[in-house]
Write an enzyme that holds these catalytic residues in place. Structure first.
Site, PDB file in Angstrom:
ATOM      1  N   TYR A 150       0.814  -1.226   0.000  1.00  0.00           N
ATOM      2  CA  TYR A 150       0.000   0.000   0.000  1.00  0.00           C
ATOM      3  C   TYR A 150       0.842   1.269   0.000  1.00  0.00           C
ATOM      4  CZ  TYR A 150      -4.264  -2.541   0.635  1.00  0.00           C
ATOM      5  OH  TYR A 150      -5.320  -3.361   0.432  1.00  0.00           O
ATOM      6  N   LYS A 217       2.869 -14.151   5.838  1.00  0.00           N
ATOM      7  CA  LYS A 217       3.194 -15.072   4.748  1.00  0.00           C
ATOM      8  C   LYS A 217       4.720 -15.255   4.754  1.00  0.00           C
ATOM      9  CE  LYS A 217       1.746 -17.432   1.311  1.00  0.00           C
ATOM     10  NZ  LYS A 217       1.375 -18.785   1.562  1.00  0.00           N
ATOM     11  N   ASP A 267      -2.462 -18.377   4.475  1.00  0.00           N
ATOM     12  CA  ASP A 267      -3.388 -19.265   3.756  1.00  0.00           C
ATOM     13  C   ASP A 267      -4.117 -20.208   4.712  1.00  0.00           C
ATOM     14  OD1 ASP A 267      -0.355 -19.675   2.615  1.00  0.00           O
ATOM     15  OD2 ASP A 267      -1.090 -21.465   3.604  1.00  0.00           O
ATOM     16  N   ASP A 291      -6.251  -6.485   4.790  1.00  0.00           N
ATOM     17  CA  ASP A 291      -7.322  -6.040   3.901  1.00  0.00           C
ATOM     18  C   ASP A 291      -8.206  -7.230   3.532  1.00  0.00           C
ATOM     19  OD1 ASP A 291      -8.811  -4.478   2.248  1.00  0.00           O
ATOM     20  OD2 ASP A 291      -7.306  -4.260   0.679  1.00  0.00           O
TER      21      ASP A 291
END
Ligand code: NAP
Length: 403
Positions: A150, A217, A267, A291
């Protein structure tokens, strides 16, 4: 009664009985939901304090209305008003996809350094949900708000700078990036990660929450998402050694009074948040993960029309509460959509100001309104036997039931 500014001293908000609160009405459905939400907020405050406390709203401009009136999308006066009055609220703002102006929401967050995006997700009985046991969902997402992809550091495909960067990376690192690639930079700093994590831990402590899960992640992006996780454990272990305990230390069963700190790869988190939502409480995560996670969790409790949010800088006392959905332009000025997201954001704002009674009143009025089966179109179409009411009609019902 002269209106006064909210002050911030010794890391505490000092809220007068008659604070000035700036608001941005928002684009599209913004005016409809703002009219509804402001009425509910005012009624809750009136019922609790019979005029002794009262909010003095101050409209500030952003988005299409600002552009029409001033030629600017985000006038400096608007930013200045949020700095001066510290706590504000906003409806949704349009962001064109693929070109034109950059996101005004992102600009507001970055320019005021509102580093924590806080999204509580809880279920209200009666609301239609795609999962079997939505009542098990009760999480608060802390999403880092200022960096990650972002930050807007992007190089366009085939640009001169892009070619130069690709060439430099090939020569210095041996990285083979296809020459027609667009390239993005994902900064994740220790500074921003830790102030976000600190907000999440402080929130968990103040609200008697049971666990904090860092979602990342890091298996793939080791120096960004992976670092977010390692810095988090190190920091929590050092600064909050008396309050938190890791999974390894307690095998998932924290002793009384301690908060479990754990992590999950993004995930598997998405899967487990659906299959075992009761195992998650406070979530601390990077910007892009946050988000996706916020909207996915909102879907479990009735969709984005139901989920409130806030963007907060806890260190300087700035906060903007906001509807988490967009401007839904096809419903603009139809008095049709669900105002709950902005109403609950207003309740969060009152709680943040220490006006807890009024916040609880809104939640209880909303609970009763939802249970009555008179709801806006988005819920009515999924609730057999429900009666559809307008956006303003739903606000009226909450006001009536909160009394
Ligand atoms: P959106 O405005 O959130 O609308 C998508 C769909 O979500 C709507 O068509 C509607 O579904 C449902 N929805 C949204 N708000 C609702 C409400 N209050 N009550 C009931 N249903 C609601 O998303 P978008 O169409 O992707 O984005 C439109 C514009 O909003 C874009 O310019 C985007 O950049 C901007 N945006 C702003 C913010 C923000 O200001 N924080 C956030 C997200 C998007 P149905 O069609 O099924 O009825």
């Amino acid at each position: 009664m002269a209106a006064k500014k909210i002050q911030f001293q010794n890391e505490q908000l000092i809220v007068p009985d008659n604070p000035v609160i700036p608001f941005i009405e928002g684009d599209g459905i913004g005016p409809d939901i703002w009219r509804a939400a402001s009425r509910v907020i005012e009624q809750a405050v009136r019922l609790c304090w019979q005029g002794k406390r009262r909010i003095q709203w101050k409209e500030v401009l952003a988005g299409e209305k600002a552009h029409r009136k001033t030629g600017k999308w985000l006038p400096e006066e608007t930013l200045q008003a949020f700095r001066t009055f510290r706590v504000g609220i906003k409806g949704p703002l349009t962001t064109p996809v693929g070109g034109g102006i950059r996101s005004l929401n992102v600009a507001l967050r970055q320019q005021l350094d509102l580093y924590a995006c806080v999204r509580p997700v809880r279920y209200f009985p009666g609301v239609p949900s795609p999962v079997r046991e939505p009542q098990k969902v009760n999480m608060v997402v802390f999403r880092e708000n200022t960096e990650d992809v972002y930050a807007g550091f992007e190089f366009e495909s085939a640009g001169e700078d892009t070619r130069a960067l690709i060439k430099y990376l090939a020569e210095s690192k041996g990285w083979q990036i296809r020459p027609d690639s667009g390239v993005g930079i994902k900064p994740i700093s220790k500074f921003a990660s830790l102030r976000l994590l600190q907000s999440a831990v402080e929130y968990a402590l103040a609200h008697g929450r049971k666990s904090i899960t860092m979602v990342h992640k890091g298996n793939i992006q080791k120096f960004t998402e992976g670092a977010f996780r390692s810095w988090g454990y190190e920091f929590a272990g050092d600064k909050y050694a008396d309050s938190v305990v890791s999974w390894e230390e307690c095998h998932g069963n924290p002793p009384d009074g301690k908060i479990l700190i754990k992590d999950a790869i993004a995930d598997i988190f998405f899967q487990q948040a659906l299959t075992r939502p009761e195992e998650f409480d406070v979530i601390a995560t990077t910007n892009l993960n946050g988000d996706y996670i916020s909207d996915a969790l909102a879907a479990q409790v009735g969709g984005v029309g139901m989920a409130p949010g806030a963007n907060i800088n806890y260190q300087e006392g700035y906060a903007i509460f906001e509807a988490t959905h967009g401007t839904a332009p096809k419903y603009a000025d139809m008095d049709k959509v669900n105002p709950t997201s902005l109403i609950l954001s207003g309740a969060m704002m009152l709680e943040h100001m220490g006006w807890i009674e009024a916040s609880r009143k809104i939640e209880s009025g909303l609970e009763k309104a939802l249970a009555s089966g008179q709801v806006t179109y988005d819920l009515a179409r999924l609730m057999p036997g429900a009666e559809e009411v307008s956006c303003s009609g739903f606000a009226d019902l909450i006001c009536e039931l909160m009394a």
